[in-house]
Design a protein around this motif. Structure first.
Motif, PDB file in Angstrom:
ATOM      1  N   VAL A   1       0.983  -1.267   0.057  1.00  0.00           N
ATOM      2  CA  VAL A   1      -0.157  -0.027  -0.014  1.00  0.00           C
ATOM      3  C   VAL A   1       0.923   1.276  -0.261  1.00  0.00           C
ATOM      4  O   VAL A   1       1.688   1.594   1.118  1.00  0.00           O
ATOM      5  CB  VAL A   1      -0.914  -0.059   1.200  1.00  0.00           C
ATOM      6  N   PHE A   2       0.877   1.984  -0.900  1.00  0.00           N
ATOM      7  CA  PHE A   2       1.478   3.238  -1.098  1.00  0.00           C
ATOM      8  C   PHE A   2       0.631   4.298  -0.543  1.00  0.00           C
ATOM      9  O   PHE A   2      -0.510   4.595  -1.000  1.00  0.00           O
ATOM     10  CB  PHE A   2       2.009   3.730  -2.476  1.00  0.00           C
ATOM     11  N   LYS A   3       1.289   5.259   0.313  1.00  0.00           N
ATOM     12  CA  LYS A   3       0.455   6.022   0.931  1.00  0.00           C
ATOM     13  C   LYS A   3       1.265   7.612   1.043  1.00  0.00           C
ATOM     14  O   LYS A   3       2.443   7.879   0.866  1.00  0.00           O
ATOM     15  CB  LYS A   3       0.599   5.705   2.655  1.00  0.00           C
ATOM     16  N   PRO A   4       0.563   8.830   0.467  1.00  0.00           N
ATOM     17  CA  PRO A   4       1.039  10.012   0.522  1.00  0.00           C
ATOM     18  C   PRO A   4       1.724  10.374   1.939  1.00  0.00           C
ATOM     19  O   PRO A   4       0.746   9.802   3.048  1.00  0.00           O
ATOM     20  CB  PRO A   4      -0.408  10.926   0.122  1.00  0.00           C
ATOM     21  N   LEU A   5       2.449  11.198   2.172  1.00  0.00           N
ATOM     22  CA  LEU A   5       2.973  11.509   3.487  1.00  0.00           C
ATOM     23  C   LEU A   5       1.652  12.545   4.221  1.00  0.00           C
ATOM     24  O   LEU A   5       1.642  12.363   5.312  1.00  0.00           O
ATOM     25  CB  LEU A   5       4.196  12.525   3.397  1.00  0.00           C
ATOM     26  N   PHE A   6       0.977  13.044   3.056  1.00  0.00           N
ATOM     27  CA  PHE A   6      -0.108  14.132   3.847  1.00  0.00           C
ATOM     28  C   PHE A   6      -1.475  13.603   3.316  1.00  0.00           C
ATOM     29  O   PHE A   6      -1.728  13.826   2.077  1.00  0.00           O
ATOM     30  CB  PHE A   6       0.146  15.347   3.580  1.00  0.00           C
ATOM     31  N   SER A   7      -2.233  12.840   3.869  1.00  0.00           N
ATOM     32  CA  SER A   7      -3.504  12.349   3.418  1.00  0.00           C
ATOM     33  C   SER A   7      -4.283  11.833   4.842  1.00  0.00           C
ATOM     34  O   SER A   7      -3.724  11.585   5.898  1.00  0.00           O
ATOM     35  CB  SER A   7      -3.422  11.036   2.526  1.00  0.00           C
ATOM     36  N   THR A   8      -5.552  11.946   4.524  1.00  0.00           N
ATOM     37  CA  THR A   8      -6.538  11.258   5.513  1.00  0.00           C
ATOM     38  C   THR A   8      -7.618  10.585   4.891  1.00  0.00           C
ATOM     39  O   THR A   8      -7.896  10.783   3.656  1.00  0.00           O
ATOM     40  CB  THR A   8      -7.102  12.590   6.202  1.00  0.00           C
ATOM     41  N   LYS A   9      -8.116   9.442   5.629  1.00  0.00           N
ATOM     42  CA  LYS A   9      -9.040   8.573   5.011  1.00  0.00           C
ATOM     43  C   LYS A   9      -8.735   7.900   3.870  1.00  0.00           C
ATOM     44  O   LYS A   9      -9.734   7.801   3.004  1.00  0.00           O
ATOM     45  CB  LYS A   9     -10.529   9.386   4.971  1.00  0.00           C
ATOM     46  N   ALA A  10      -7.431   7.423   3.634  1.00  0.00           N
ATOM     47  CA  ALA A  10      -6.988   6.531   2.678  1.00  0.00           C
ATOM     48  C   ALA A  10      -7.140   7.427   1.343  1.00  0.00           C
ATOM     49  O   ALA A  10      -6.883   6.959   0.226  1.00  0.00           O
ATOM     50  CB  ALA A  10      -7.872   5.546   2.446  1.00  0.00           C
ATOM     51  N   ARG A  11      -7.306   8.848   1.132  1.00  0.00           N
ATOM     52  CA  ARG A  11      -7.191   9.338  -0.081  1.00  0.00           C
ATOM     53  C   ARG A  11      -5.646   9.597  -0.645  1.00  0.00           C
ATOM     54  O   ARG A  11      -4.793   9.829   0.029  1.00  0.00           O
ATOM     55  CB  ARG A  11      -7.601  10.961   0.274  1.00  0.00           C
ATOM     56  N   GLY A  12      -5.483   9.181  -1.691  1.00  0.00           N
ATOM     57  CA  GLY A  12      -4.250   8.869  -2.461  1.00  0.00           C
ATOM     58  C   GLY A  12      -3.713   7.781  -2.220  1.00  0.00           C
ATOM     59  O   GLY A  12      -2.589   7.509  -2.898  1.00  0.00           O
ATOM     60  N   MET A  13      -4.189   6.903  -1.426  1.00  0.00           N
ATOM     61  CA  MET A  13      -3.416   5.505  -1.313  1.00  0.00           C
ATOM     62  C   MET A  13      -3.623   4.817  -2.577  1.00  0.00           C
ATOM     63  O   MET A  13      -4.606   4.804  -3.043  1.00  0.00           O
ATOM     64  CB  MET A  13      -3.892   4.747  -0.281  1.00  0.00           C
TER      65      MET A  13
END
Length: 295
Positions: free
Chosen positions: A141-153
């Motif tokens: 799972v790739f995750k943005p450093l700044f995000s919430t509620k899985a946005r951009g993952m």
């Protein structure tokens, strides 16, 4: 004795911001919802103001959100809260605590340094290294450093041709120069939010995935449900939130076949999950806590 004047930093019109402002207004007779996008810091004074209101004249600021969209610009807005503290305004949670959490990387490093169990994680700017990590993990799972509620993952699977895998990783890197990826774990279709106020445990809710979604967030179609965690799980979450010294937070935890793990500690905490999943009126509890702290 005069009742304190308390401002709510958040997103005007958004449910969690407004219910917190409602709860404080019921107790103090004072209501002020502040959008940090409109705050002015004039260092010639210095003054910190919002629509003509002198924020340094307030007794406290309670922070629900600093931006509707997560990004590096949040850090600049939190610096304004640091200035409010410098001028003698009590900020809930402390600005430096929030700063440590809005960036996923700084949160992760603090948790690992506290020996909190987390998914296997790789952070890199190198596409080749990220591809190798996906191969090792099987799925990542790739995750943005700044995000919430899985946005951009983004979920990337190793079971595909090298060129296609590399292209997917490069596409993520185009928007996220520093790549943060974790091994995908079997979560049984749910993860948990453990709610803490002033370091004290209030309750737990579950986020349950619906349909074929790989993640559990409400933003992705999940739903909240009640859940009774073990004492060991509560203690794990308590240890995870302790280093950050937050006034209100939710710790994201999951139970896996390899034992419980922590994903992150929230800078702001989830009011709706607490209410709908655990029956906790977090806004009222938080308002009472703030007034007690100020007294």
């Amino acid at each position: 004795m005069n009742k304190p004047k308390i401002g709510v930093v958040g997103i005007p019109g958004k449910w969690s911001t407004e219910v917190l402002a409602d709860a404080l207004e019921q107790r103090t007779g004072h209501r002020l919802v502040i959008d940090l996008a409109e705050v002015v810091l004039d260092l010639s004074g210095p003054t910190l103001s919002w629509r003509g209101h002198d924020l340094t004249a307030l007794d406290a600021l309670v922070v629900k959100k600093v931006s509707p969209v997560y990004g590096p610009g949040m850090l600049d807005r939190i610096e304004l809260l640091c200035q409010a503290e410098h001028c003698g305004v009590r900020v809930f949670s402390p600005a430096r605590s929030i700063l440590r959490l809005v960036n996923r990387l700084s949160c992760t490093l603090a948790l690992r340094q506290a020996d909190i169990p987390m998914p296997e994680t790789v952070i890199t700017e190198e596409v080749g290294e990220a591809v190798a990590a996906v191969r090792r993990f099987g799925q990542a799972v790739f995750k943005p450093l700044f995000s919430t509620k899985a946005r951009g993952m983004t979920l990337i699977d190793a079971d595909q041709p090298e060129a296609q895998l590399t292209a997917q990783v490069a596409a993520f890197k185009a928007d996220n120069p520093m790549m943060y990826l974790q091994r995908r774990l079997a979560l049984g279709g749910q993860d948990l939010g453990l709610v803490f106020l002033g370091g004290e445990y209030l309750g737990t809710y579950a986020r349950q995935a619906q349909g074929e979604s790989w993640n559990t967030t409400i933003h992705s179609g999940g739903r909240y449900a009640s859940y009774q965690p073990s004492a060991e799980l509560i203690e794990l979450a308590r240890q995870a939130q302790r280093p950050f010294q937050l006034d209100f937070t939710t710790v994201d935890v999951a139970e896996t076949d390899q034992g419980p793990i922590v994903f992150e500690v929230s800078a702001f905490g989830g009011f709706r999950g607490a209410l709908e999943g655990a029956g906790i009126d977090a806004a009222s509890a938080y308002a009472d806590y703030v007034l007690e702290a100020l007294s």
